[in-house]
Motif scaffolding. Structure first.
Motif, short mmCIF file in Angstrom:
data_model
loop_
_atom_site.label_atom_id
_atom_site.label_comp_id
_atom_site.label_asym_id
_atom_site.label_seq_id
_atom_site.Cartn_x
_atom_site.Cartn_y
_atom_site.Cartn_z
N TYR A 125 2.14 3.88 11.41
CA TYR A 125 2.23 2.99 10.38
C TYR A 125 3.04 4.00 9.24
O TYR A 125 3.32 5.07 9.62
CB TYR A 125 0.58 3.43 9.96
N GLN A 134 3.18 4.72 5.17
CA GLN A 134 2.73 4.65 3.74
C GLN A 134 3.34 5.17 2.73
O GLN A 134 3.57 6.14 2.65
CB GLN A 134 1.20 5.55 3.92
N ARG A 155 0.82 3.13 -2.11
CA ARG A 155 0.78 1.79 -1.33
C ARG A 155 -0.05 2.01 -0.15
O ARG A 155 -0.53 3.38 0.21
CB ARG A 155 2.10 1.42 -0.89
N GLY A 156 -0.65 0.95 0.41
CA GLY A 156 -1.47 1.07 1.60
C GLY A 156 -0.79 1.15 2.81
O GLY A 156 0.54 1.36 2.76
N LEU A 157 -1.35 1.34 3.97
CA LEU A 157 -0.78 1.66 4.98
C LEU A 157 -0.04 0.24 5.80
O LEU A 157 -0.95 -0.63 5.70
CB LEU A 157 -1.69 2.38 6.30
N LEU A 198 1.39 -1.35 9.03
CA LEU A 198 1.58 -1.43 10.62
C LEU A 198 3.06 -1.54 11.04
O LEU A 198 3.63 -2.64 10.42
CB LEU A 198 0.79 -2.25 11.24
#
Lengths: 109, 113
Positions: free
Chosen positions: A36, A38, A42-44, A46
């Motif tokens: 992942y 990040q 921000r979000g993770l 994939l």
């Protein structure tokens, strides 16, 4: 018990240089492995996942590639880094739940 | 496209308060919903929920899933400064071979004295 290692912990690289981040898992066999990213605030996201040696699925088109040369080893690579590759890279393993490694903070200048 | 939305984006509370964090989702092939706590480094696992209406509890933290309304909440009672972190919600989907997680952007919780 299972443990997951990532190295290096921090990396500063110039634009255009190659990259190799390594992730290894101990205490389990044939895990699913994940990379992942990040980005700041921000979000993770994939990037790649693998269900076995030599099996790689890519989630987003990008400047990176992944390889799984051994059952418990997952490598993230790039031939030429871009500024936008900066971020926090996390490796995870799972059998039912995903558990994360300590992460590598990459800064591309 | 799979989507996970968390609210609020950030929250500041006083020690001892109770907080509720929300997570709603729209995904295909739902398998599970997970909550993680992220301090300065990697996310640490809190809960995995697969069935509607069954509360998972660990100390002062608890979580429940509503698969009909497509959301989950994470409750923290009697908050402490050590609860300050970003709380991430993720939804696992079946791909046939691996479970992929789609993450929300997180709720940043700050607990003050």
């Amino acid at each position: 018990s299972q443990t997951i290692h990532q190295w290096p912990a921090t990396l500063v690289q110039p634009v255009g240089s190659p990259l190799s981040l390594e992730c290894t898992v101990e205490g389990t066999s044939n895990p699913n492995l994940y990379w992942y990213r990040q980005a700041a605030g921000r979000g993770l996201q994939l990037l790649f996942y693998s269900v076995g040696i030599g099996q790689i699925s890519s989630e987003v088109p990008q400047n990176l590639s992944a390889s799984r040369p051994q059952d418990r080893q997952f490598i993230l690579s790039s031939k030429k880094l871009l500024l936008s590759d900066s971020g926090f890279y996390l490796c995870a393993w799972s059998q039912k739940t995903q558990y994360f490694g300590p992460g590598t903070r990459l800064l591309v200048l | 496209e799979d989507k996970v939305v968390q609210s609020p984006l950030s929250l500041v509370v006083h020690e001892g308060d109770t907080v509720t964090l929300n997570c709603s989702y729209e995904v295909t092939n739902f398998r599970s919903l997970l909550w993680y706590k992220q301090e300065k480094k990697a996310p640490t696992f809190l809960f995995m929920l697969t069935s509607s209406g069954i509360e998972k509890k660990s100390g002062r933290l608890s979580s429940i899933l509503d698969k009909k309304e497509l959301f989950s909440i994470l409750n923290i009672t009697a908050t402490q400064t050590g609860d300050s972190a970003v709380y991430l919600c993720a939804v696992g989907v079946n791909t046939g071979t691996a479970s992929k997680l789609t993450f929300g952007t997180g709720t940043r919780l700050q607990v003050t004295l």
